[in-house]
Design a protein around this motif. Structure first.
Motif, PDB file in Angstrom:
ATOM      1  N   LEU A 118      36.323  30.035  46.727  1.00 18.67           N
ATOM      2  CA  LEU A 118      37.210  30.849  45.894  1.00 18.67           C
ATOM      3  C   LEU A 118      37.088  32.339  46.210  1.00 18.67           C
ATOM      4  N   THR A 119      35.874  32.882  46.124  1.00 20.02           N
ATOM      5  CA  THR A 119      35.700  34.288  46.477  1.00 20.02           C
ATOM      6  C   THR A 119      36.087  34.514  47.941  1.00 20.02           C
ATOM      7  N   PHE A 122      39.799  34.908  48.098  1.00 17.28           N
ATOM      8  CA  PHE A 122      40.142  36.234  47.568  1.00 17.28           C
ATOM      9  C   PHE A 122      39.879  37.322  48.597  1.00 17.28           C
ATOM     10  N   THR A 142      46.804  29.403  52.051  1.00 17.41           N
ATOM     11  CA  THR A 142      45.505  28.983  51.545  1.00 17.41           C
ATOM     12  C   THR A 142      45.395  27.463  51.669  1.00 17.41           C
ATOM     13  N   GLY A 164      41.137  26.771  41.333  1.00 19.07           N
ATOM     14  CA  GLY A 164      41.203  28.226  41.344  1.00 19.07           C
ATOM     15  C   GLY A 164      41.992  28.759  42.524  1.00 19.07           C
ATOM     16  N   LEU A 168      45.179  31.191  42.253  1.00 19.47           N
ATOM     17  CA  LEU A 168      45.121  32.456  42.981  1.00 19.47           C
ATOM     18  C   LEU A 168      46.311  32.574  43.933  1.00 19.47           C
ATOM     19  N   THR A 169      46.664  31.478  44.570  1.00 17.77           N
ATOM     20  CA  THR A 169      47.824  31.465  45.472  1.00 17.77           C
ATOM     21  C   THR A 169      49.095  31.857  44.735  1.00 17.77           C
ATOM     22  N   ALA A 172      48.945  35.554  43.682  1.00 18.38           N
ATOM     23  CA  ALA A 172      49.143  36.435  44.832  1.00 18.38           C
ATOM     24  C   ALA A 172      50.590  36.424  45.286  1.00 18.38           C
TER      25      ALA A 172
END
Length: 253
Positions: A118-119, A122, A142, A164, A168-169, A172
């Motif tokens: 996850l990080t 990012f 991703t 996650g 996040l995708t 973003a």
């Protein structure tokens, strides 16, 4: 299995693929190279990347990177841009799994999954942005998993991090779309490499999962890499914020 489709054109583009020295990551790198791209395969280890470097000596590169480390990811993106003069496509593929039920899942293993899965995504997105904005046609892909939307006993950490990645995708995508950068995810099911290959090797386990797949078989690596090539190519210019499941019609219950 070959799709038989002509390579989508990525001529003149540069792509970075994290986790790009083995498995699906290496397959995606090979597919992009076949379509004319220059590709930087990034990973903590070289694994099988030599085969690609030998086949495409002018356009394939390896750079050591740890996606959980901010400085390492920054250096990776700088390397790609300095080596080729541009950066157009980023595939955030690096991921790890540490299987254990919650009561036995160590904090170190939890942190390792969060840090990479996850990080790491990012940081890969954030550190690529200055170069993708310069490109004018930036694409971010991703890599999630069937476990991003389905649960399994003993896989809480992996499921949580892949879920996650999908959110996040989408976040973003709405933030970067107005800047000309599309962000999409691919979510493979049981593919004939890595985890899928191990599942198929266990006859009893494979019978249980095969009955839940409408197509009744493992997916082929090429069927995933072709999806990645589509999301990187001009043909997908109006696709943004999408999670593309590639799982043969998987039912979980």
């Amino acid at each position: 299995m070959s799709t038989g489709a002509p390579p989508r054109s990525l001529q003149g583009t540069t792509a970075v693929v994290t986790g790009g020295t083995t498995g699906l990551g290496l397959g995606i790198a090979e597919r992009f190279l076949a379509a004319g791209a220059t590709v930087v395969c990034a990973s903590r280890d070289t694994h099988d990347v030599r085969t690609v470097l030998d086949r495409f000596p002018e356009r394939a590169h390896y750079h050591r990177a740890d996606v959980s480390d901010e400085a390492s990811v920054r250096d990776l993106m700088r390397f790609a841009h300095e080596r080729t003069g541009r950066l157009d496509v980023v595939v955030a593929n690096a991921g790890i799994s540490r299987d254990a039920k919650l009561a036995r899942l160590s904090l170190a293993d939890w942190n390792a999954m969060v840090g990479t899965n996850l990080t790491g995504v990012f940081l890969t997105i954030r550190e690529s942005l200055p170069y993708l904005l310069e490109s004018g046609r930036g694409r971010i892909i991703t890599v999630s998993s069937l476990m991003g939307s389905r649960t399994a006993v003993g896989a809480a950490g992996y499921c949580a991090t892949k879920a996650g990645v999908e959110m996040l995708t989408r976040a973003a995508a709405i933030e970067l779309g107005p800047k000309g950068i599309s962000v999409n995810a691919i979510a493979p099911g049981f593919i004939n490499t890595g985890m899928g290959k191990k599942v198929e090797a266990d006859e009893r386990l494979w019978q249980r999962y095969r009955d839940r797949i409408a197509l009744g078989r493992l997916g082929d690596t090429a069927e995933v890499t072709e999806a990645a090539a589509f999301l990187a190519a001009p043909e997908s210019s109006y696709v943004n914020g999408h999670v593309l499941e590639i799982n043969g019609g998987l039912r979980w219950s």
